[in-house]
Design a protein around this motif. Structure first.
Motif, PDB file in Angstrom:
ATOM      1  N   THR A   1       1.237  -0.681  -6.628  1.00 33.35           N
ATOM      2  CA  THR A   1       1.623  -0.715  -5.219  1.00 33.35           C
ATOM      3  C   THR A   1       2.779  -1.688  -5.066  1.00 33.35           C
ATOM      4  O   THR A   1       2.824  -2.720  -5.736  1.00 33.35           O
TER       5      THR A   1
ATOM      6  N   TYR B   1       6.660  -4.483  -7.646  1.00 36.16           N
ATOM      7  CA  TYR B   1       5.379  -3.803  -7.805  1.00 36.16           C
ATOM      8  C   TYR B   1       4.341  -4.706  -8.473  1.00 36.16           C
ATOM      9  O   TYR B   1       4.661  -5.440  -9.415  1.00 36.16           O
TER      10      TYR B   1
ATOM     11  N   GLU C   1      -6.908  -0.926  -9.255  1.00 34.83           N
ATOM     12  CA  GLU C   1      -6.686  -1.793  -8.100  1.00 34.83           C
ATOM     13  C   GLU C   1      -7.420  -3.121  -8.235  1.00 34.83           C
ATOM     14  O   GLU C   1      -7.191  -4.043  -7.458  1.00 34.83           O
TER      15      GLU C   1
ATOM     16  N   LEU D   1       0.825  -1.214   0.000  1.00 35.82           N
ATOM     17  CA  LEU D   1       0.000   0.000   0.000  1.00 35.82           C
ATOM     18  C   LEU D   1       0.859   1.264   0.000  1.00 35.82           C
ATOM     19  O   LEU D   1       0.521   2.268   0.622  1.00 35.82           O
TER      20      LEU D   1
ATOM     21  N   THR E   1       7.443   4.519  -2.865  1.00 38.08           N
ATOM     22  CA  THR E   1       6.596   5.598  -3.369  1.00 38.08           C
ATOM     23  C   THR E   1       7.322   6.435  -4.408  1.00 38.08           C
ATOM     24  O   THR E   1       6.790   6.706  -5.494  1.00 38.08           O
TER      25      THR E   1
END
Length: 572
Positions: free
Chosen positions: A429, A392, A402, A346, A475
């Motif tokens: 993610t 990822y 998603e 996440l 990120t």
């Protein structure tokens, strides 16, 4: 498969398997094919392939409240509802009632459980990746925890065996950190994913974009099981697949075991203790409580396979106390219950893509892209502020990306804020490795018992500095790749994460060379009780960053081969 009830004339078997999920199904199949009369015990009710998938063919308008969870649903699954998807009307029946199956938290732990025949093999995300020697050697090279007593060459032939049987679609890449396999044809990337793949290859040396390697049949090849056929691209996998397009134990391994005539399956059977004989230094059987009647039984066997899940198998070992094992069967090292791992995720980014208005795709692809680990592999890839790495999962679509990530299909507020139906968007993610920290642990609370009189589990585990530093890079790199691919309105994110949320619980009965520092040996045998094997996530010594189920299956098949040989030799 008919439901079996206890019969005093059938209280002894060659082998007992505890659990019917990813690992238990494989143990059952391999033991039965080796000619061993095998009792398979499942704590939950019977589930039969096709007959017991109540929502498999329902459309959104068939569900009350548009499929949204009611207050009563959330009350029944208060902890699991924190994840955002276990209370969905399409799948809530697969996840346990938190009130009937309580657990305790020193720190938040999201424990998602499926107590039924097939276990979480019905609901799993299906991503299937091999480990490499980079993973098996990391602990030793970095001086972390204990060394794995096996290497990739020991497991490679078992990966081959498992992939050929279950059907894994994917692409061979020739990467040392993600070994190639025996694959079904890769699921095609859509136009934006293909664009993204090209741009990442162009701008980032050493990074690859491929389709997720998922346990889905993607050809007309015949696979063993209960009439398994190729994936229908419905993306309703979590409901149970009537076609057997993806691998589950109820469509594949258990029917194969049943056809041998050597399997006896008993659902509604809560195993809570392994019986140990100090004279022979072996286990003689298990103690069982009937879920419905609460009657108590004992079943005997020459060999026992614990496949109940990382937490449940260790709970059984902890409850198996005797004069020889005062702190639980096989717990000479004191490591039982420690070193809980998962994958933290996440953290990543999403963005929108202009163009391609005339492009769409056919069907609902049950996976998206995968970017293999590219950190701490040597040279410029090495990082100063964290060890290990991440990969990822993600995807592009004209809707919610998603949907391509089984573990991330929640957080509607975020989707609504970032994604516009009709336009192309893409997101990803990262799934990162969590190190095996001794103080990340589970214990048993004998003051708080469940309705069967058994102690409840207490979790005390969290991610630490290494993982927090990794999340920043997870990120940042997602943003940079989307920028180079030409995305706009890029939104980085790092949502709250607690252990368990990745649904990849590992550790708690780790494998190692030394009985003083580990619970099981390199063949998955409990060091001090050689006829007990642990082959679910409990035996994992480190976590890698890839989904672990394929590795559980490979180790299980290998351990059964070892057990069958040892039985023939009279060693166990």
């Amino acid at each position: 498969m008919s439901k079996f009830y206890y019969n005093e004339e059938q209280d002894s078997y060659d082998a007992i398997v505890v659990g019917t999920g990813i690992s238990g199904g494989w143990a059952a199949k391999e033991l039965c094919e080796n000619g061993l009369k095998t009792l398979v015990l499942e704590r939950g009710p019977m589930v039969k392939h096709r007959d017991d998938y109540p929502t498999a063919n329902m459309d959104p308008w068939d569900f009350p409240h548009a499929g949204q969870a009611t207050r009563e649903d959330i009350k029944q699954q208060e902890k699991q509802s924190r994840t955002g998807y276990t209370t969905s009307a399409a799948s809530k029946h697969w996840f346990v009632n938190d009130l009937k199956h309580p657990y305790n938290e020193v720190k938040r732990f999201d424990w998602m459980r499926g107590y039924h025949v097939g276990g979480r093999s019905i609901m799993w995300g299906r991503h299937s990746y091999r480990w490499s020697d980079i993973d098996f050697e990391a602990n030793k090279n970095e001086g972390i925890a204990v060394d794995w007593p096996v290497r990739y060459k020991d497991i490679a032939p078992w990966y081959d065996k498992v992939e050929k049987f279950i059907g894994v679609s994917g692409e061979n890449l020739g990467l040392p950190q993600l070994p190639d396999g025996q694959f079904e044809p890769m699921m095609e990337l859509n136009c934006v994913e293909d664009l993204f793949r090209g741009k990442v290859s162009e701008h980032f040396n050493g990074r690859a974009v491929t389709a997720g390697r998922v346990a889905h049949i993607n050809s007309d090849k015949k696979f063993e099981g209960d009439g398994r056929v190729r994936c229908q691209f419905r993306n309703r996998c979590i409901r149970g697949c009537p076609f057997g397009g993806y691998f589950s134990s109820v469509s594949s391994t258990l029917p194969t075991a049943e056809r041998t005539g050597n399997m006896t399956l008993r659902p509604d059977s809560i195993v809570h203790e392994i019986i140990y004989d100090p004279n022979t230094k072996k286990a003689t059987g298990v103690k069982v409580i009937d879920r419905e009647t609460k009657e108590e039984f004992e079943f005997k066997a020459k060999v026992i396979f614990l496949c109940a899940s990382a937490i449940a198998s260790t709970s059984i070992l902890m409850q198996s106390k005797s004069d020889r094992f005062e702190n639980g069967l096989g717990n000479d090292s004191g490591e039982l219950g420690h070193n809980i791992m998962d994958h933290h995720f996440l953290a990543g980014a999403s963005g929108k893509f202009d163009g391609f208005e005339d492009k769409y795709y056919k069907g609902r692809k049950p996976n998206g892209i995968y970017i293999p680990r590219f950190r701490n592999l040597g040279g410029d890839s090495n990082m100063k502020d964290f060890v290990r790495g991440y990969g990822y999962q993600g995807g592009a679509g004209r809707g919610n990306y998603e949907e391509m990530i089984a573990e991330a299909s929640f957080g509607k507020e975020y989707k609504d804020a970032v994604l516009s139906p009709g336009g192309w968007s893409m997101g990803m993610t990262a799934f990162g490795e969590i190190l095996p920290y001794h103080d990340n642990k589970m214990t048993l609370d004998y003051d708080k018992k469940d309705e069967w009189g058994l102690p409840t589990v207490t979790f005390d585990a969290e991610i630490k500095e290494n993982e927090l530093n990794m999340r920043k890079d997870m990120t940042d790199q997602a943003v940079k790749m989307l920028e180079k691919a030409g995305a706009r309105d890029i939104e980085p994110y790092d949502r709250p994460y607690a252990l368990g949320l990745g649904i990849h619980e590992m550790g708690t009965a780790r494998m190692g060379r030394d009985p003083k520092t580990s619970v099981v040996n390199g063949n998955n045998q409990v060091h001090a009780c050689k006829n007990v094997y642990v082959t679910d996530g409990a035996f994992m010594t480190s976590a890698s960053c890839v989904n672990p189920s394929l590795t559980y299956m490979a180790f299980t098949a290998r351990a059964v081969h070892h057990a069958a040989q040892e039985l023939k030799k009279g060693n166990i």
